[in-house]
Design a protein around this motif. Structure first.
Motif, PDB file in Angstrom:
ATOM      1  N   LYS A 113      37.967  48.205  47.855  1.00  0.00           N
ATOM      2  CA  LYS A 113      38.742  48.871  46.803  1.00  0.00           C
ATOM      3  C   LYS A 113      39.794  49.803  47.378  1.00  0.00           C
ATOM      4  N   ALA A 114      39.628  50.222  48.620  1.00  0.00           N
ATOM      5  CA  ALA A 114      40.636  51.073  49.262  1.00  0.00           C
ATOM      6  C   ALA A 114      41.940  50.313  49.475  1.00  0.00           C
ATOM      7  N   PHE A 115      41.893  48.981  49.337  1.00  0.00           N
ATOM      8  CA  PHE A 115      43.084  48.145  49.540  1.00  0.00           C
ATOM      9  C   PHE A 115      44.001  48.145  48.309  1.00  0.00           C
ATOM     10  N   THR A 116      43.515  48.683  47.203  1.00  0.00           N
ATOM     11  CA  THR A 116      44.264  48.640  45.942  1.00  0.00           C
ATOM     12  C   THR A 116      45.696  49.171  46.044  1.00  0.00           C
ATOM     13  N   PRO A 117      45.952  50.329  46.703  1.00  0.00           N
ATOM     14  CA  PRO A 117      47.334  50.823  46.785  1.00  0.00           C
ATOM     15  C   PRO A 117      48.296  49.847  47.463  1.00  0.00           C
ATOM     16  N   GLY A 161      34.202  35.271  47.747  1.00  0.00           N
ATOM     17  CA  GLY A 161      34.098  36.648  47.291  1.00  0.00           C
ATOM     18  C   GLY A 161      35.364  37.440  47.568  1.00  0.00           C
ATOM     19  N   LEU A 162      35.942  37.261  48.755  1.00  0.00           N
ATOM     20  CA  LEU A 162      37.191  37.956  49.099  1.00  0.00           C
ATOM     21  C   LEU A 162      38.327  37.524  48.175  1.00  0.00           C
ATOM     22  N   ILE A 163      38.371  36.221  47.861  1.00  0.00           N
ATOM     23  CA  ILE A 163      39.418  35.723  46.957  1.00  0.00           C
ATOM     24  C   ILE A 163      39.288  36.376  45.583  1.00  0.00           C
ATOM     25  N   PHE A 164      38.063  36.459  45.078  1.00  0.00           N
ATOM     26  CA  PHE A 164      37.854  37.093  43.771  1.00  0.00           C
ATOM     27  C   PHE A 164      38.206  38.578  43.822  1.00  0.00           C
ATOM     28  N   MET A 165      37.834  39.258  44.920  1.00  0.00           N
ATOM     29  CA  MET A 165      38.106  40.686  45.026  1.00  0.00           C
ATOM     30  C   MET A 165      39.594  40.977  45.048  1.00  0.00           C
ATOM     31  N   PHE A 166      40.326  40.259  45.889  1.00  0.00           N
ATOM     32  CA  PHE A 166      41.770  40.492  45.977  1.00  0.00           C
ATOM     33  C   PHE A 166      42.490  39.992  44.727  1.00  0.00           C
ATOM     34  N   SER A 167      41.920  38.988  44.050  1.00  0.00           N
ATOM     35  CA  SER A 167      42.479  38.534  42.770  1.00  0.00           C
ATOM     36  C   SER A 167      42.349  39.626  41.728  1.00  0.00           C
ATOM     37  N   SER A 168      41.189  40.308  41.724  1.00  0.00           N
ATOM     38  CA  SER A 168      40.971  41.406  40.783  1.00  0.00           C
ATOM     39  C   SER A 168      41.970  42.527  41.014  1.00  0.00           C
ATOM     40  N   GLU A 169      42.174  42.896  42.282  1.00  0.00           N
ATOM     41  CA  GLU A 169      43.109  43.974  42.601  1.00  0.00           C
ATOM     42  C   GLU A 169      44.543  43.569  42.284  1.00  0.00           C
ATOM     43  N   THR A 170      44.884  42.290  42.504  1.00  0.00           N
ATOM     44  CA  THR A 170      46.227  41.796  42.200  1.00  0.00           C
ATOM     45  C   THR A 170      46.479  41.810  40.692  1.00  0.00           C
TER      46      THR A 170
END
Length: 327
Positions: A113-117, A161-170
């Motif tokens: 989640k720290a990747f969000t910015p 899982g990484l794809i879903f996580m970064f998709s959520s943040e995108t």
């Protein structure tokens, strides 16, 4: 002994902030419990139930009990052309954000989640809503580097899982940009805004659930899980609304910066909870990567707050100059 108004405000702010951290953390753990431990592996349905409850409760607050003043009129045409697109990306954010708990640990998700910015800045830059400075770019690169190191050190990594996580943040970044574009000039109270956004988001989520999850729900007998654990699912739905309400109150009593800082603290605490109570493994490389990303995240927020303060000072100076001219 009568407390001074300032002391009362501080106590209320501390109480609301503590409640927000607690409820939002419990909601994350509860959603994981529903989908992983109880094996209700239908994240669209879980998210849809939460948004349905949020829509109902926000409507009661605004229209029935008048706890929140709803003063922004919204026509059906505006709702269909402006609110529905925002609701679509809000639905994607919630779906992918819940789906990821089926693949990654709670601790690792909080680190990511720290990747969000990083994604938010890129979206704002592409949409030409922000001109990043070199310091902002460096802080984002530092955050990205730390997140990459944390991902490299993850023991039970999952590409899906990484794809879903970064998709959520995108999707969340796109939703923020679309909100600035489509809802510009509107000053919704957050709960009032939720009254309009929740139904559109719920509509998208339930449509997706009918198309992609309903057959699986019927085949696995997953409705029996809901019937056997009604209070868990009700609690998750109510807590979703509570998180939004407490966040709004915390911002009013403290500030948005306070909420961001507390969000980072909350994520860190969830990492610790994942390690201590859920038996999740965090390697040294992963911990180092998370620490680096936190430094970048803190630097990014400091830059943003400085920009906001400078902008406010410029506006105040311009106002004083205009007032002096009129005299």
């Amino acid at each position: 002994m009568k407390l001074k108004p300032g002391v009362v405000r501080v106590l209320l702010a501390v109480g609301c902030c503590a409640a927000w951290m607690s409820v939002s953390s419990l909601l994350i753990l509860l959603n994981k419990h529903l989908m992983v431990d109880l094996k209700f592996k239908h994240p669209m349905t879980v998210s849809g139930m939460g948004m349905f409850m949020s829509g109902c409760l926000s409507f009661l607050c605004c229209r029935v009990f008048n706890l929140v003043e709803a003063k922004t009129p919204v026509s059906m045409h505006f709702w269909m052309t402006k609110i529905m697109p925002v609701g679509f990306f809000m639905a994607l954010t919630l779906w992918t954000g819940n789906e990821v708990y089926l693949y990654l640990t709670v601790a690792f998700i909080q680190m990511l989640k720290a990747f969000t910015p990083v994604i938010t800045m890129l979206a704002l830059f592409i949409a030409r809503l922000e001109d990043p400075t070199y310091k902002m770019i460096l802080s984002v690169l530092l955050t990205a580097g730390g997140t990459a190191l944390a991902a490299y050190g993850e023991v039970n990594n999952s590409v899906v899982g990484l794809i879903f996580m970064f998709s959520s943040e995108t999707c969340e970044a796109i939703r923020l940009v679309m909100t600035q574009y489509l809802l510009v000039g509107l000053k919704f109270n957050p709960i009032e805004g939720l009254m309009y956004l929740a139904p559109s988001c719920c509509l998208w989520l339930m449509t997706g659930a009918l198309l992609f999850e309903w057959n699986s729900i019927m085949e696995r007998g997953s409705l029996g899980i809901v019937m056997a654990n009604p209070w868990y699912f009700t609690a998750a739905a109510v807590m979703g609304f509570a998180v939004n309400s407490l966040a709004y109150t915390s911002i009013k009593l403290a500030s948005s910066l306070t909420l961001k800082v507390l969000g980072t603290v909350k994520n860190t605490l969830l990492v610790v909870i994942g390690i201590v109570f859920l038996g999740e493994v965090v390697t040294g490389i992963q911990g180092l990567g998370y620490l680096v990303s936190l430094v970048g995240f803190a630097w990014y927020n400091q830059i943003k707050m400085t920009q906001i303060a400078q902008s406010a000072n410029v506006d105040q100076s311009a106002g004083k100059a205009a007032g002096g001219t009129n005299v």
